[in-house]
Motif scaffolding. Structure first.
Motif, short mmCIF file in Angstrom:
data_model
loop_
_atom_site.label_atom_id
_atom_site.label_comp_id
_atom_site.label_asym_id
_atom_site.label_seq_id
_atom_site.Cartn_x
_atom_site.Cartn_y
_atom_site.Cartn_z
N TRP A 139 -2.86 -4.18 -0.87
CA TRP A 139 -2.82 -5.39 -1.68
C TRP A 139 -3.57 -6.52 -0.99
CZ3 TRP A 139 -1.79 -4.39 -6.37
CH2 TRP A 139 -0.90 -3.36 -6.70
N ALA A 140 -4.39 -7.23 -1.76
CA ALA A 140 -5.23 -8.27 -1.15
C ALA A 140 -4.86 -9.67 -1.61
CB ALA A 140 -6.70 -7.99 -1.46
N ASN A 141 -3.90 -9.79 -2.56
CA ASN A 141 -3.44 -11.13 -2.95
C ASN A 141 -1.93 -11.08 -3.22
OD1 ASN A 141 -3.49 -9.77 -5.37
ND2 ASN A 141 -4.44 -11.41 -6.54
N PRO A 142 -1.26 -12.24 -3.10
CA PRO A 142 0.20 -12.23 -3.23
C PRO A 142 0.65 -11.79 -4.63
CG PRO A 142 -0.62 -14.41 -2.51
CD PRO A 142 -1.81 -13.56 -2.78
N GLU A 143 -0.19 -12.01 -5.64
CA GLU A 143 0.20 -11.64 -7.02
C GLU A 143 0.14 -10.14 -7.25
OE1 GLU A 143 -2.66 -13.70 -6.60
OE2 GLU A 143 -1.37 -15.45 -6.39
N HIS A 144 -0.42 -9.40 -6.28
CA HIS A 144 -0.60 -7.95 -6.41
C HIS A 144 -1.44 -7.57 -7.63
CE1 HIS A 144 2.73 -6.39 -3.54
NE2 HIS A 144 1.92 -7.26 -3.00
N THR A 145 -2.56 -8.30 -7.80
CA THR A 145 -3.50 -7.92 -8.86
C THR A 145 -4.81 -7.40 -8.27
OG1 THR A 145 -4.24 -10.21 -8.96
CG2 THR A 145 -2.65 -9.52 -10.63
N ILE A 146 -5.03 -7.65 -6.97
CA ILE A 146 -6.28 -7.21 -6.34
C ILE A 146 -5.95 -6.33 -5.13
CG2 ILE A 146 -8.40 -7.97 -5.16
CD1 ILE A 146 -8.28 -10.54 -6.78
N ILE A 147 -6.66 -5.21 -5.00
CA ILE A 147 -6.48 -4.40 -3.79
C ILE A 147 -7.82 -4.23 -3.09
CG2 ILE A 147 -4.48 -3.06 -4.57
CD1 ILE A 147 -6.37 -0.70 -5.08
N LYS A 148 -7.74 -4.13 -1.76
CA LYS A 148 -8.94 -3.74 -0.99
C LYS A 148 -8.90 -2.23 -0.96
CE LYS A 148 -12.04 -5.07 2.35
NZ LYS A 148 -12.36 -4.23 3.41
N LEU A 149 -9.92 -1.60 -1.49
CA LEU A 149 -9.89 -0.15 -1.66
C LEU A 149 -10.00 0.58 -0.33
CD1 LEU A 149 -12.22 0.37 -4.76
CD2 LEU A 149 -9.75 0.14 -4.70
N THR A 150 -9.20 1.63 -0.21
CA THR A 150 -9.33 2.49 0.97
C THR A 150 -9.74 3.91 0.58
OG1 THR A 150 -6.97 2.95 0.84
CG2 THR A 150 -7.64 1.27 2.43
N GLU A 151 -9.62 4.24 -0.68
CA GLU A 151 -10.07 5.57 -1.11
C GLU A 151 -10.33 5.61 -2.61
OE1 GLU A 151 -7.81 8.95 0.29
OE2 GLU A 151 -8.89 10.30 -1.07
N PHE A 152 -11.34 6.39 -2.96
CA PHE A 152 -11.71 6.66 -4.33
C PHE A 152 -11.66 8.16 -4.51
CE2 PHE A 152 -14.34 3.06 -5.98
CZ PHE A 152 -13.95 3.22 -7.30
N ALA A 153 -10.95 8.69 -5.47
CA ALA A 153 -10.98 10.14 -5.66
C ALA A 153 -11.38 10.43 -7.09
CB ALA A 153 -9.63 10.73 -5.35
N GLU A 154 -12.32 11.34 -7.30
CA GLU A 154 -12.78 11.65 -8.65
C GLU A 154 -11.86 12.72 -9.22
OE1 GLU A 154 -14.93 10.08 -10.41
OE2 GLU A 154 -15.11 11.44 -12.10
N LYS A 155 -11.14 12.40 -10.28
CA LYS A 155 -10.24 13.33 -10.97
C LYS A 155 -9.38 14.16 -10.00
CE LYS A 155 -13.33 13.45 -14.90
NZ LYS A 155 -14.75 13.55 -14.91
N PRO A 156 -8.50 13.51 -9.24
CA PRO A 156 -7.70 14.25 -8.26
C PRO A 156 -6.56 15.05 -8.92
CG PRO A 156 -7.00 11.99 -8.33
CD PRO A 156 -8.16 12.09 -9.28
N THR A 157 -6.00 16.01 -8.18
CA THR A 157 -4.80 16.69 -8.67
C THR A 157 -3.60 15.78 -8.42
OG1 THR A 157 -4.37 17.68 -6.53
CG2 THR A 157 -5.72 18.98 -8.07
N LEU A 158 -2.50 16.05 -9.12
CA LEU A 158 -1.30 15.22 -8.92
C LEU A 158 -0.79 15.35 -7.48
CD1 LEU A 158 0.89 13.37 -10.00
CD2 LEU A 158 2.07 15.35 -10.93
N GLU A 159 -0.88 16.57 -6.93
CA GLU A 159 -0.42 16.78 -5.54
C GLU A 159 -1.24 15.91 -4.59
OE1 GLU A 159 -1.18 19.42 -7.69
OE2 GLU A 159 0.97 19.31 -8.14
N TYR A 160 -2.56 15.92 -4.80
CA TYR A 160 -3.42 15.12 -3.93
C TYR A 160 -3.08 13.64 -4.07
CZ TYR A 160 -7.43 13.28 -1.47
OH TYR A 160 -8.22 12.61 -0.55
N ALA A 161 -2.90 13.20 -5.33
CA ALA A 161 -2.60 11.79 -5.57
C ALA A 161 -1.30 11.39 -4.89
CB ALA A 161 -2.53 11.53 -7.08
N ARG A 162 -0.27 12.25 -5.00
CA ARG A 162 1.02 11.93 -4.37
C ARG A 162 0.86 11.81 -2.86
NH1 ARG A 162 4.56 16.04 -7.96
NH2 ARG A 162 5.21 14.56 -9.57
N ALA A 163 0.05 12.68 -2.28
CA ALA A 163 -0.08 12.70 -0.82
C ALA A 163 -0.98 11.56 -0.31
CB ALA A 163 -0.65 14.05 -0.38
N HIS A 164 -1.99 11.16 -1.10
CA HIS A 164 -3.00 10.25 -0.55
C HIS A 164 -3.21 8.95 -1.32
CE1 HIS A 164 -4.41 13.40 2.15
NE2 HIS A 164 -4.29 14.23 1.12
#
Ligand code: UTP
Length: 647
Positions: free
Chosen positions: A535-560
């Motif tokens: 999270w990059a602002n107190p309102e929690h509307t902006i994030i500083k990205l740490t990862e982009f995944a193209e069409k991930p599996t649910l397992e991958y999404a839960r883990a990462h």
């Protein structure tokens, strides 16, 4: 050829970081172990103002200098005459050199250039000659529609100036980019330039030290270390202009983008200390620069600034400071002018105008909507709006971009489709117009107004979404651009449409690229690009990205891809709107050149992920819904949903 006169302003330029590394980087032609040179320059507040008018066969020049003196010359617009004037090295030799260069490569007539005002000090290391050359190149470019971009104008200015006895570096023409900062890279004969946007205003002061400086001597001494470093002193020069310079410039780019005046001032002081340590011994007579060092150590100067350094080749020429505030700069100006008797020039670096260009790719094949797309492009499929009108999807997207402030819109098209789409935004036949009801006539006028903002860019081969976006690279002219998918509808939950929300978020993120995201349940992530970050602002509307995944599996999404303080099994998926920066286009260009494909196509996500890793990138959680229209079932749902009024 346009017959009317027009005005041009070209600023001077100051080198903020990296001086001398431009020519050092050029030595990579002879020694590949040298690192590329990197500099950051910025246009000055001051510059050259001119009125320009095409003339049939003469080049008529008039210049009014800061002290009010006027110079005039008229040269026949013939190559031999222009070259002779360039070689003589007189006052208008630069202008003649550029005109000669352009007349050699383009069909142009003559020109009248009346440089009616010059607010930039001449011969103070601000590249007034290069600014004049850029002005001449731009004047011909605009008067004769030569279709040169900024790089083309810089090249013509350089080629023109080197025909004269004066010697300029490749960095000097950077003023062509206007008043904002630009990072330039010099690798052998290759030069690259990337404009930088600052998040907050920065206030500098430049002062002429009125001391001695012999640039020819400085260059003669420093270039002795090239191309091979054969002794310890030469190695020190290589170390500073190579590795240390790259580290300083990298840090400076981040600080400029963030608009961090305090750290930038500190970095200038650090750069000066490194310069002194490594370069001063190679040319002690010039680089010891007593006046420069005395002023940098002055207690009053230290109180009012965050730091400073010499300018250009250095020596006792000019000095630059990062002021603590506008008020501090005024006090510093008074002090330096009245007590130290220096001439001062303010320099402001301001945040670039916000996003004013939008790209809408509409050149895809639409195979998932076949055979409807055999009859009509999917971007032109009809949609019923909440107020009961029926329009093509593309119109609603163009309207959203315009409402968000886009002044120019590029639609990426297949060559065969250009006419159909252009016709849609063009006036209708008068007989047809006359039979339309009043509200429809009003709609015609509205479409025409939209059409005036639209440029069509052809994607001749359907090589993917990333490739389609890249087709607009030249057109962006290095400005940040809004990108909106051509086969989506966007429905905001607030008064502000989704694109406006995104641009406002971009304006808070220091010029970094940003992508709109929306919370999606875990069972949807395998359909979409999914991102995570902090999270990059107190309102929690902006994030500083740490990862982009193209069409991930649910397992991958839960883990990462899970976020802190976010409901379980909810993830942030890509919404279909982005603000892209010039760096992204650089990366796309490299990936296309290196044939980096996914499933046979050049994808935007691959480039975005590289941008995230190298430059940093943000995500904005939109208060709205995106509605896919590129798949049959989604199209049906989207049509229904879009037409419903928000309650
Ligand atoms: P899609 O990913 O939906 O691809 O494009 P597509 O080719 O249009 O459709 P399918 O997959 O064959 O059904 C996303 C956006 O990018 C554009 C599309 O027009 C759409 O607006 N696009 C895609 C291009 O302009 N050129 C391309 O080569 C690919």
């Amino acid at each position: 050829m346009s017959n009317s006169s027009f005005d041009i302003f070209v600023p001077g330029r100051v080198c903020l970081f990296g001086e001398h590394s431009d020519w050092a980087g050029a030595f990579r032609r002879f020694n590949p172990n040298i690192l590329p040179g990197q500099v950051i320059i910025t246009g000055t507040n001051q510059g050259i103002f001119a009125r320009v008018r095409p003339l049939p066969d003469v080049f008529k020049l008039k210049s009014t200098l800061p002290d009010g003196t006027v110079q005039e010359q008229t040269i026949p617009m013939r190559q031999a005459d222009l070259l002779a004037v360039a070689k003589e090295g007189g006052f208008f030799s630069y202008a003649a050199g550029v005109a000669y260069h352009l007349a050699s490569f383009h069909k142009t007539g003559g020109l009248e250039i009346d440089n009616y005002k010059t607010t930039m000090p001449v011969k103070k290391g601000l590249s007034s000659s290069a600014a004049f050359c850029v002005l001449v190149a731009r004047a011909f470019n605009l008067a004769y529609d030569l279709k040169m971009n900024v790089r083309g104008e810089m090249e013509a200015a350089y080629q023109g100036e080197i025909l004269t006895p004066s010697r300029c570096g490749r960095m000097d023409q950077g003023c062509a980019y206007g008043q904002g900062p630009v990072m330039m890279t010099f690798d052998g004969d290759q030069m690259d330039a990337v404009p930088l946007n600052v998040a907050k205003p920065l206030h500098f002061l430049i002062a002429d030290l009125k001391g001695q400086k012999d640039t020819v001597r400085i260059l003669a001494d420093l270039t002795k270390a090239y191309p091979e470093a054969n002794n310890e002193q030469a190695r020190q020069v290589h170390e500073y202009l190579g590795k240390i310079n790259q580290q300083l410039v990298k840090k400076a780019v981040q600080l400029l983008k963030a608009g961090d005046a305090a750290e930038l001032g500190k970095l200038m002081t650090e750069a000066q200390a490194e310069f002194d340590k490594h370069l001063m011994p190679a040319c002690p007579t010039e680089l010891t620069a007593p006046k420069l060092h005395a002023i940098l150590q002055d207690a009053k100067v230290k109180e009012l600034t965050y730091g400073g350094k010499g300018i250009g080749s250095q020596g006792d020429g000019c000095v630059q400071f990062v002021a603590k505030s506008m008020d501090a700069r005024d006090k510093l100006t008074q002090y330096l002018t009245n007590e130290i008797k220096l001439d001062c020039f303010p320099l402001d670096i301001l945040p670039a105008k916000t996003v004013r260009k939008a790209i809408i790719p509409a050149a895809g094949l639409g195979t998932r909507m076949f055979p409807a797309t055999k009859a009509v492009k999917k971007e032109l499929f009809p949609v019923v709006t909440p107020d009961g009108r029926c329009k093509p999807i593309l119109q609603t997207i163009v309207e959203e971009a315009v409402e968000a402030g886009a002044e120019e819109i590029a639609i990426i098209v297949r060559p065969d489709d250009e006419k159909t789409i252009a016709n849609f935004f063009a006036p209708v036949e008068p007989s047809y117009f006359a039979r339309l009801p009043e509200w429809a006539q009003e709609e015609c006028r509205h479409l025409e107004t939209l059409g005036k903002k639209i440029t069509f860019i052809r994607q001749t081969e359907q090589l993917g979404f990333g490739h389609a976006v890249y087709c607009a690279r030249q057109w962006t002219d290095n400005e940040p651009v809004l990108l909106m998918l051509g086969d989506h509808l966007y429905k905001s939950n607030t008064e502000k449409n989704s694109a406006t929300q995104l641009i406002e978020a971009f304006n808070q993120c220091g010029g970094h690229a940003i992508v709109s995201l929306y919370p999606a349940p875990g069972n949807m992530v395998h359909h979409y690009g999914t991102a995570t970050g902090n999270w990059a602002n107190p309102e929690h509307t902006i994030i500083k990205l740490t990862e982009f995944a193209e069409k991930p599996t649910l397992e991958y999404a839960r883990a990462h891809l899970a976020l802190d303080n976010f409901p379980p099994d909810q993830f942030l998926c890509v919404y279909g709107q982005y603000v892209l920066t010039p760096e992204l286009f650089e990366i796309l260009g490299r990936q296309i050149a290196n044939n980096v494909r996914q499933k046979g196509e050049f994808q935007l996500t691959t480039a975005l992920d590289e941008l995230r890793a190298t430059d940093g990138m943000y995500g904005y959680i939109v208060d709205g819904e995106h509605l896919d229209t590129g798949q049959p079932a989604e199209y049906l749902l989207s049509m229904n949903h879009f037409s419903q009024k928000n309650v």
